[in-house]
Design a protein around this motif. Structure first.
Motif, PDB file in Angstrom:
ATOM      1  N   LYS A  91      12.506  -4.858   5.722  1.00 40.26           N
ATOM      2  CA  LYS A  91      12.065  -4.886   4.328  1.00 40.26           C
ATOM      3  C   LYS A  91      10.666  -4.303   4.197  1.00 40.26           C
ATOM      4  O   LYS A  91      10.388  -3.532   3.274  1.00 40.26           O
ATOM      5  CB  LYS A  91      12.077  -6.317   3.779  1.00 40.26           C
ATOM      6  N   HIS A  92       9.781  -4.654   5.133  1.00 37.31           N
ATOM      7  CA  HIS A  92       8.411  -4.117   5.114  1.00 37.31           C
ATOM      8  C   HIS A  92       8.422  -2.596   5.297  1.00 37.31           C
ATOM      9  O   HIS A  92       7.677  -1.876   4.623  1.00 37.31           O
ATOM     10  CB  HIS A  92       7.552  -4.766   6.192  1.00 37.31           C
ATOM     11  N   VAL A  93       9.258  -2.125   6.196  1.00 38.47           N
ATOM     12  CA  VAL A  93       9.358  -0.680   6.426  1.00 38.47           C
ATOM     13  C   VAL A  93       9.881   0.014   5.173  1.00 38.47           C
ATOM     14  O   VAL A  93       9.368   1.068   4.766  1.00 38.47           O
ATOM     15  CB  VAL A  93      10.257  -0.381   7.653  1.00 38.47           C
ATOM     16  N   ASP A  94      10.883  -0.563   4.531  1.00 43.11           N
ATOM     17  CA  ASP A  94      11.426   0.011   3.300  1.00 43.11           C
ATOM     18  C   ASP A  94      10.368   0.045   2.196  1.00 43.11           C
ATOM     19  O   ASP A  94      10.261   1.037   1.469  1.00 43.11           O
ATOM     20  CB  ASP A  94      12.652  -0.771   2.823  1.00 43.11           C
ATOM     21  N   ASP A  95       9.589  -1.032   2.064  1.00 46.07           N
ATOM     22  CA  ASP A  95       8.501  -1.069   1.076  1.00 46.07           C
ATOM     23  C   ASP A  95       7.475   0.016   1.359  1.00 46.07           C
ATOM     24  O   ASP A  95       7.015   0.710   0.453  1.00 46.07           O
ATOM     25  CB  ASP A  95       7.807  -2.442   1.065  1.00 46.07           C
ATOM     26  N   PHE A  96       7.119   0.160   2.636  1.00 42.69           N
ATOM     27  CA  PHE A  96       6.154   1.187   3.020  1.00 42.69           C
ATOM     28  C   PHE A  96       6.685   2.576   2.707  1.00 42.69           C
ATOM     29  O   PHE A  96       5.968   3.417   2.157  1.00 42.69           O
ATOM     30  CB  PHE A  96       5.812   1.070   4.516  1.00 42.69           C
TER      31      PHE A  96
ATOM     32  N   HIS B 187       6.568   7.548  -0.411  1.00 41.63           N
ATOM     33  CA  HIS B 187       7.251   8.576  -1.202  1.00 41.63           C
ATOM     34  C   HIS B 187       6.730   8.605  -2.642  1.00 41.63           C
ATOM     35  O   HIS B 187       6.672   9.682  -3.251  1.00 41.63           O
ATOM     36  CB  HIS B 187       8.764   8.393  -1.137  1.00 41.63           C
ATOM     37  N   ASP B 188       6.326   7.459  -3.179  1.00 43.27           N
ATOM     38  CA  ASP B 188       5.676   7.448  -4.496  1.00 43.27           C
ATOM     39  C   ASP B 188       4.359   8.214  -4.439  1.00 43.27           C
ATOM     40  O   ASP B 188       4.040   8.989  -5.342  1.00 43.27           O
ATOM     41  CB  ASP B 188       5.418   6.012  -4.976  1.00 43.27           C
ATOM     42  N   TRP B 189       3.606   7.985  -3.380  1.00 44.42           N
ATOM     43  CA  TRP B 189       2.335   8.696  -3.206  1.00 44.42           C
ATOM     44  C   TRP B 189       2.597  10.198  -3.066  1.00 44.42           C
ATOM     45  O   TRP B 189       1.883  11.016  -3.646  1.00 44.42           O
ATOM     46  CB  TRP B 189       1.604   8.160  -1.974  1.00 44.42           C
ATOM     47  N   ALA B 190       3.636  10.566  -2.321  1.00 47.78           N
ATOM     48  CA  ALA B 190       3.967  11.973  -2.109  1.00 47.78           C
ATOM     49  C   ALA B 190       4.339  12.669  -3.417  1.00 47.78           C
ATOM     50  O   ALA B 190       4.057  13.851  -3.603  1.00 47.78           O
ATOM     51  CB  ALA B 190       5.103  12.100  -1.100  1.00 47.78           C
ATOM     52  N   ARG B 191       4.969  11.940  -4.330  1.00 43.18           N
ATOM     53  CA  ARG B 191       5.351  12.548  -5.612  1.00 43.18           C
ATOM     54  C   ARG B 191       4.147  12.770  -6.522  1.00 43.18           C
ATOM     55  O   ARG B 191       4.180  13.631  -7.388  1.00 43.18           O
ATOM     56  CB  ARG B 191       6.374  11.663  -6.317  1.00 43.18           C
TER      57      ARG B 191
END
Length: 170
Positions: free
Chosen positions: A21-26, A31-35
């Protein structure tokens, strides 16, 4: 003993699920930052450089204008050779590894991907390694790492994607 083992296994599986779950959140945050981050998008235009590597480069280099030359960038990352001088002797050794180790690991992975998927990087690598000779492969991949880092620095400095950065700008 069997029940103890099952209980331990259940606890470890819960821990694994929490870590996933932590990895998925990260990943989602990355990916939000990348966009939204133009610098990350620009560095990601380099063949072989993915989102995680681009994020590492952007985070470590931060402001590209603080470096005056490609040599300074490579030195900051620990990708320049050590120098041994004494009297008449002047010897260059292995890379200094004085910079960010995570950046070098990411560049190493990106270099291998780039050699695999980018024809010009593959040609550069094969030329330096004498067609993949065993003893020269590491030096050649370090040269590809150096080239990727300097290219990323030039992209960040000039705010132009990979396709527009020519050899003269790097």
């Amino acid at each position: 003993p069997l029940e103890l083992w099952r209980g331990t296994l259940a606890i470890e599986l819960e821990r694994l699920e929490l870590l996933n779950k932590h990895v998925d959140d990260f990943d989602r945050k990355l990916h939000d930052w990348a966009r939204t981050d133009r610098r990350l998008q620009l560095v990601s235009t380099i063949p072989g450089v993915g989102t995680v590597t681009a994020a590492t480069i952007v985070a470590v280099l931060d402001d590209p204008h603080r470096f005056r030359s490609r040599r300074q960038v490579a030195s900051y990352a620990g990708l320049t050779p050590r120098r041994y001088q004494s009297g008449q002797m002047d010897h260059q050794g292995r890379i200094s590894k004085r910079g960010n180790a995570m950046l070098r690991r990411m560049l190493n992975q990106a270099a291998w991907a780039s050699v695999r998927y980018n024809a010009s990087q593959r040609e550069f690598y094969l030329r330096l390694s004498n067609d993949g000779q065993k003893g020269k492969r590491k030096r050649a991949v370090v040269a590809v790492m150096h080239k990727l880092l300097v290219t990323a620095w030039a992209i960040l400095r000039d705010q132009r994607p990979y396709q527009e950065i020519g050899r003269a700008h790097v």
